[in-house]
Write a protein that holds these residues in place. Structure first.
Motif, PDB file in Angstrom:
ATOM      1  N   GLU A  31       0.802  -1.222   0.000  1.00  0.00           N
ATOM      2  CA  GLU A  31       0.000   0.000   0.000  1.00  0.00           C
ATOM      3  C   GLU A  31       0.842   1.282   0.000  1.00  0.00           C
ATOM      4  OE1 GLU A  31      -3.604  -0.158   2.536  1.00  0.00           O
ATOM      5  OE2 GLU A  31      -2.944  -2.219   2.931  1.00  0.00           O
TER       6      GLU A  31
ATOM      7  N   TYR B 238       2.104   1.737  -3.448  1.00  0.00           N
ATOM      8  CA  TYR B 238       1.059   2.217  -4.348  1.00  0.00           C
ATOM      9  C   TYR B 238       0.916   3.735  -4.267  1.00  0.00           C
ATOM     10  CZ  TYR B 238      -3.623   3.222  -6.132  1.00  0.00           C
ATOM     11  OH  TYR B 238      -4.674   3.772  -6.813  1.00  0.00           O
ATOM     12  N   GLU B 239       0.916   4.262  -3.034  1.00  0.00           N
ATOM     13  CA  GLU B 239       0.745   5.707  -2.865  1.00  0.00           C
ATOM     14  C   GLU B 239       1.895   6.471  -3.504  1.00  0.00           C
ATOM     15  OE1 GLU B 239      -1.934   7.143  -1.838  1.00  0.00           O
ATOM     16  OE2 GLU B 239      -2.858   5.188  -1.461  1.00  0.00           O
TER      17      GLU B 239
ATOM     18  N   LEU C 177      -1.522  -5.559  -8.585  1.00  0.00           N
ATOM     19  CA  LEU C 177      -1.434  -6.151  -7.247  1.00  0.00           C
ATOM     20  C   LEU C 177      -1.439  -7.666  -7.367  1.00  0.00           C
ATOM     21  CD1 LEU C 177      -1.494  -6.060  -4.166  1.00  0.00           C
ATOM     22  CD2 LEU C 177      -3.997  -5.954  -4.304  1.00  0.00           C
TER      23      LEU C 177
ATOM     24  N   THR D 211      -0.284 -11.209  -0.972  1.00  0.00           N
ATOM     25  CA  THR D 211      -1.051 -10.801   0.202  1.00  0.00           C
ATOM     26  C   THR D 211      -1.655 -12.005   0.917  1.00  0.00           C
ATOM     27  OG1 THR D 211      -3.147 -10.498  -0.985  1.00  0.00           O
ATOM     28  CG2 THR D 211      -1.630  -8.645  -0.979  1.00  0.00           C
TER      29      THR D 211
ATOM     30  N   LEU E 223     -10.019  -7.789   0.129  1.00  0.00           N
ATOM     31  CA  LEU E 223      -9.144  -6.892  -0.628  1.00  0.00           C
ATOM     32  C   LEU E 223      -9.955  -5.978  -1.533  1.00  0.00           C
ATOM     33  CD1 LEU E 223      -6.118  -9.097  -1.784  1.00  0.00           C
ATOM     34  CD2 LEU E 223      -6.035  -7.144  -0.239  1.00  0.00           C
TER      35      LEU E 223
ATOM     36  N   ARG F  42     -11.760  -3.266   0.513  1.00  0.00           N
ATOM     37  CA  ARG F  42     -10.851  -2.267   1.078  1.00  0.00           C
ATOM     38  C   ARG F  42     -10.220  -1.386   0.013  1.00  0.00           C
ATOM     39  NH1 ARG F  42      -6.476  -5.302   4.258  1.00  0.00           N
ATOM     40  NH2 ARG F  42      -5.615  -3.196   4.327  1.00  0.00           N
ATOM     41  N   HIS F  43      -9.992  -1.956  -1.182  1.00  0.00           N
ATOM     42  CA  HIS F  43      -9.191  -1.237  -2.178  1.00  0.00           C
ATOM     43  C   HIS F  43      -9.908  -1.065  -3.512  1.00  0.00           C
ATOM     44  CE1 HIS F  43      -5.910  -1.622   0.651  1.00  0.00           C
ATOM     45  NE2 HIS F  43      -6.079  -2.929   0.680  1.00  0.00           N
TER      46      HIS F  43
ATOM     47  N   ASP G 110     -11.602   1.291  -4.507  1.00  0.00           N
ATOM     48  CA  ASP G 110     -11.536   2.665  -5.014  1.00  0.00           C
ATOM     49  C   ASP G 110     -10.198   2.955  -5.690  1.00  0.00           C
ATOM     50  OD1 ASP G 110     -10.194   2.388  -2.556  1.00  0.00           O
ATOM     51  OD2 ASP G 110     -10.383   4.541  -2.125  1.00  0.00           O
ATOM     52  N   LYS G 111      -9.228   2.056  -5.542  1.00  0.00           N
ATOM     53  CA  LYS G 111      -7.919   2.247  -6.162  1.00  0.00           C
ATOM     54  C   LYS G 111      -7.941   1.750  -7.611  1.00  0.00           C
ATOM     55  CE  LYS G 111      -5.090   1.820  -1.960  1.00  0.00           C
ATOM     56  NZ  LYS G 111      -6.170   1.762  -0.973  1.00  0.00           N
TER      57      LYS G 111
ATOM     58  N   LEU H 100      -6.429  -0.413  -9.765  1.00  0.00           N
ATOM     59  CA  LEU H 100      -5.538  -1.563  -9.701  1.00  0.00           C
ATOM     60  C   LEU H 100      -5.760  -2.512 -10.874  1.00  0.00           C
ATOM     61  CD1 LEU H 100      -5.887  -2.500  -5.916  1.00  0.00           C
ATOM     62  CD2 LEU H 100      -3.930  -1.373  -6.995  1.00  0.00           C
TER      63      LEU H 100
ATOM     64  N   TRP I 252      -5.662  -6.425 -11.146  1.00  0.00           N
ATOM     65  CA  TRP I 252      -5.722  -7.524 -10.182  1.00  0.00           C
ATOM     66  C   TRP I 252      -5.119  -8.791 -10.783  1.00  0.00           C
ATOM     67  CZ3 TRP I 252      -7.760  -6.449  -5.350  1.00  0.00           C
ATOM     68  CH2 TRP I 252      -8.475  -5.250  -5.226  1.00  0.00           C
TER      69      TRP I 252
END
Length: 321
Positions: A66, A69-70, A81, A86, A106, A109-110, A112-113, A115, A117
């Motif tokens: 994470e 990623y930022e 990802l 993970t 996953l 939680r994510h 909104d990113k 990604l 997959w």
């Protein structure tokens, strides 16, 4: 083949109109905290990044994806990802509900990113996969179902991320996805040649998969749009070699791949170049100074905004102009 008896001749056509080339280069892990610095990464104009995480149970510490990623989103919006990281490479076929719940969590939680997959890394080898081929296919199907339950059709899926090019095995995987009504947006595998190896075969691999599957109407419902060589450049001295790097990038680009992440290995100093802020070994993790391999990536990046045609009389000599 045997070495050419004549020196290679490289031609560059500066009379041709300059074109803008899309950056397909990228990296695997490679950053820790604020290192390497922004200028060192931005100069390479990466087009794809790929990460998972490492966890050392004995030390009670790890490397999380994470924060990476930022940081990476400053340079590229394309981030893959690896869910198997993970999941800590447990055996999903021993507890299907555990695997499905992990994927759902996953996604919640994510979701909104932005990604890409990927369900499993190198499911064709013994290091990261301990089950049968059929068990991998079922792992992919169940992961696909769990992800779609949460994110719907907007999730971008990549796979199978085999450790090498295997046309038969890739075909079996893609046929399975089609027959099961699954989607597959990016076809992925690794090209990890040895030092001095002829890289021309990479181009042929990419062209073959594009022709047989992406451009084949029989597979249109899968939604295949891209090809990612999501690990490239071999281990040992090869990982530091500008010639090997540029040869790899040349033939990947000639094949028309949409992304190519540099693999990370144990360095010649014994350090693991995935986790030490070395950009997979191309900068010195102690002081952040670029190594020769960084300059190869920088040279490639510098041609992107005004690329002109180039050619060579020896397929082992390449030139980005």
């Amino acid at each position: 083949g045997s070495p050419s008896p004549l020196p290679a001749e490289v031609s560059v056509d500066y009379s041709a109109p300059a074109t803008t080339a899309k950056s397909m280069t990228g990296f695997l892990m490679g950053v820790t905290g604020a290192l390497p610095n922004d200028d060192t990464i931005a100069a390479l104009r990466p087009g794809l990044w790929r990460a998972g995480e490492e966890w050392n149970v004995a030390k009670g510490a790890g490397w999380a994806w994470e924060p990476a990623y930022e940081r990476v989103r400053r340079y590229t919006e394309r981030f893959t990802l690896a869910i198997s990281d993970t999941f800590r490479y447990r055996r999903p076929f021993t507890n299907w509900p555990d695997w499905e719940q992990h994927v759902r969590e996953l996604a919640r939680r994510h979701g909104d990113k932005k990604l890409i997959w990927e369900f499993w890394n190198e499911p064709d080898g013994g290091q990261f996969w301990k089950g049968s081929f059929d068990q991998f296919l079922e792992t992919w199907r169940r992961g696909h179902q769990a992800l779609r339950e949460v994110l719907g059709p907007r999730a971008f899926l990549s796979g199978p991320s085999y450790s090498r090019y295997d046309r038969k095995l890739l075909g079996l995987f893609i046929d399975y996805c089609r027959d099961q009504g699954l989607s597959l947006n990016a076809v992925t595998w690794h090209e990890l040649g040895r030092r001095g190896e002829d890289h021309v075969g990479i181009r042929e691999h990419i062209l073959e998969i594009r022709r047989d599957f992406l451009e084949n109407p029989a597979y249109a419902k899968l939604g295949m749009r891209e090809i990612h060589i999501n690990e490239c450049v071999g281990s040992g001295p090869t990982q530091y070699s500008p010639g090997d790097i540029l040869g790899t990038l040349w033939y990947i680009e000639q094949g028309g791949a949409d992304g190519a992440c540099k693999a990370c290995w144990t360095g010649l100093d014994g350090a693991k170049n995935c986790w030490n802020a070395s950009l997979d070994g191309i900068v010195n993790p102690e002081n952040g100074r670029p190594r020769a391999a960084w300059w190869a990536y920088k040279g490639y990046a510098d041609t992107l905004s005004a690329r002109v045609p180039s050619s060579s009389t020896d397929r082992r000599v390449v030139a980005f102009a």
